[in-house]
Design an enzyme around this catalytic site. Sequence first.
Site, PDB file in Angstrom:
ATOM      1  N   GLU A  56       0.829  -1.208   0.000  1.00  0.00           N
ATOM      2  CA  GLU A  56       0.000   0.000   0.000  1.00  0.00           C
ATOM      3  C   GLU A  56       0.867   1.263   0.000  1.00  0.00           C
ATOM      4  OE1 GLU A  56      -3.031   0.428  -0.668  1.00  0.00           O
ATOM      5  OE2 GLU A  56      -3.662  -1.648  -0.626  1.00  0.00           O
ATOM      6  N   TYR A 139      -6.114   6.743   4.205  1.00  0.00           N
ATOM      7  CA  TYR A 139      -6.350   5.699   3.211  1.00  0.00           C
ATOM      8  C   TYR A 139      -5.606   4.406   3.587  1.00  0.00           C
ATOM      9  CZ  TYR A 139      -5.767   2.667  -0.663  1.00  0.00           C
ATOM     10  OH  TYR A 139      -5.726   1.525  -1.405  1.00  0.00           O
ATOM     11  N   ASP A 157      -9.843   5.211  -2.390  1.00  0.00           N
ATOM     12  CA  ASP A 157      -8.724   5.774  -3.155  1.00  0.00           C
ATOM     13  C   ASP A 157      -9.282   6.398  -4.437  1.00  0.00           C
ATOM     14  OD1 ASP A 157      -9.382   3.652  -4.756  1.00  0.00           O
ATOM     15  OD2 ASP A 157      -7.380   2.787  -4.856  1.00  0.00           O
ATOM     16  N   CYS A 209     -14.256   0.009 -14.513  1.00  0.00           N
ATOM     17  CA  CYS A 209     -14.707   1.403 -14.415  1.00  0.00           C
ATOM     18  C   CYS A 209     -13.486   2.311 -14.520  1.00  0.00           C
ATOM     19  CB  CYS A 209     -15.447   1.611 -13.091  1.00  0.00           C
ATOM     20  SG  CYS A 209     -16.405   3.126 -13.083  1.00  0.00           S
ATOM     21  N   CYS A 216     -18.566  -0.555 -19.330  1.00  0.00           N
ATOM     22  CA  CYS A 216     -19.812  -0.788 -18.584  1.00  0.00           C
ATOM     23  C   CYS A 216     -20.440  -2.139 -18.941  1.00  0.00           C
ATOM     24  CB  CYS A 216     -20.804   0.333 -18.849  1.00  0.00           C
ATOM     25  SG  CYS A 216     -20.145   1.947 -18.400  1.00  0.00           S
ATOM     26  N   CYS A 219     -19.634  -4.639 -16.395  1.00  0.00           N
ATOM     27  CA  CYS A 219     -19.731  -4.197 -15.000  1.00  0.00           C
ATOM     28  C   CYS A 219     -20.879  -4.875 -14.243  1.00  0.00           C
ATOM     29  CB  CYS A 219     -19.913  -2.687 -14.954  1.00  0.00           C
ATOM     30  SG  CYS A 219     -19.986  -2.068 -13.269  1.00  0.00           S
TER      31      CYS A 219
HETATM   32 FE1  SF4 Z   1     -18.522   2.353 -13.908  1.00  0.00          FE
HETATM   33 FE2  SF4 Z   1     -20.006   0.171 -13.914  1.00  0.00          FE
HETATM   34 FE3  SF4 Z   1     -21.154   2.553 -13.866  1.00  0.00          FE
HETATM   35 FE4  SF4 Z   1     -19.966   1.743 -16.077  1.00  0.00          FE
HETATM   36  S1  SF4 Z   1     -21.732   0.827 -15.144  1.00  0.00           S
HETATM   37  S2  SF4 Z   1     -19.768   3.729 -15.121  1.00  0.00           S
HETATM   38  S3  SF4 Z   1     -18.253   0.583 -15.263  1.00  0.00           S
HETATM   39  S4  SF4 Z   1     -19.857   1.681 -12.267  1.00  0.00           S
END
Ligand code: SF4
Length: 378
Positions: A56, A139, A157, A209, A216, A219
Amino acid sequence: MPKKQQNKAKPARARPVHAGPAASLLLAWYDRHRRVLPWRALPGQRPDPYRVWLAEIMLQQTTVAAVGPYYEKFLQRWPTVGALARAKLDDVMHAWAGLGYYRRARLLHACARAVVADHGGQFPSDEAALRALPGIGAYTAAAVTAIAFGRRANVVDGNVERVMARLFAVKKPLTESKRLLRAHAEKLLPASRFGDYAQALMDLGATVCTPGKPRCYLCPLQGACVAFARGIAAALPARAVKKAKPLRQTTAYWLVNQRGEVLLRRRPPEGLLGGMVEVPSAPWRERGEKQPVRLKKNKDGAEKTHAPARTRWKMLAGDVRHSFTHFDLHIRVAVGKIRSSRAGGSIQGFWVKRGAVEDQGLPSVMRKIARHALAASG
Ligand code: SF4
């Protein structure tokens, strides 16, 4: 239905982000896609607080790819916090050379000593006690608490801030929304698996992300993401207007003695590159900053006041450029020769064979200066 209303596209709606479902989705994704990293315990393994803490500290402002070899080197040389505490500071600084932000290396060493002196060689598992140790901020304390000890902590972070800004479509720049993003992250914390959850969020930010174009379509939180639903994910987090970095300038003095050795010296312990080895140089001044009255130049243009010896200095063509976080530095390199290694009796520093200069643990900017001078002198 009136025509106007018929043409109006309905905005997509994200389901509100709730802690339970979001954390479960993310943890299930992590179980399949977690990154394998040298400092990360494998499933079923107990994390080693020393390794978690070491990684870290190294990862602050530094990429995973850059940290990898340094982490391995440190671990081989100092496999426990006790071994690191017994090390000489100079050896630690030397091993850190090239990783940047050298204050971290000093504090790393001080922290290892404090863990041995005040905690019997065991890292405390409590966030507040961790924060009291040298070099451990909010952090790092949260990360070690969650990852090494599996205790509840809100680990936020830059990656996590970006994910929160998108999940909740926070449009203010990061600099103005840190508290809000932290509060959003706190709301989403699960009831257990705190270490895995913290690392899952980090992995999501680093691999899915991502800054720029988030992926996305991969995700696990897509259904709950407000920025995705509104089609504004790539535009978040909003960027604050960047200020131009100030420019500082200096002259570095590459001094060679009759044995072909080069003069190096150690910087003062405090301040930027504190305690690191350097090619002697004049103070780093901002362009336009007033030069000291006594500063004179000889006919080659080298500054007499800060040169490490009286000799004929020759300015090399071109300059060396280096970018620090808060300023850019342009360095002219002056080359000089002296007959004796004690010319004038006032030379501060130590002599090193030309071929061994790069083995002295030079920080990146000094390595660039050395390479510039070595290339010019053949
Ligand atoms: Fe980020 Fe997932 Fe939202 Fe896309 S869908 S902006 S990858 S959190």
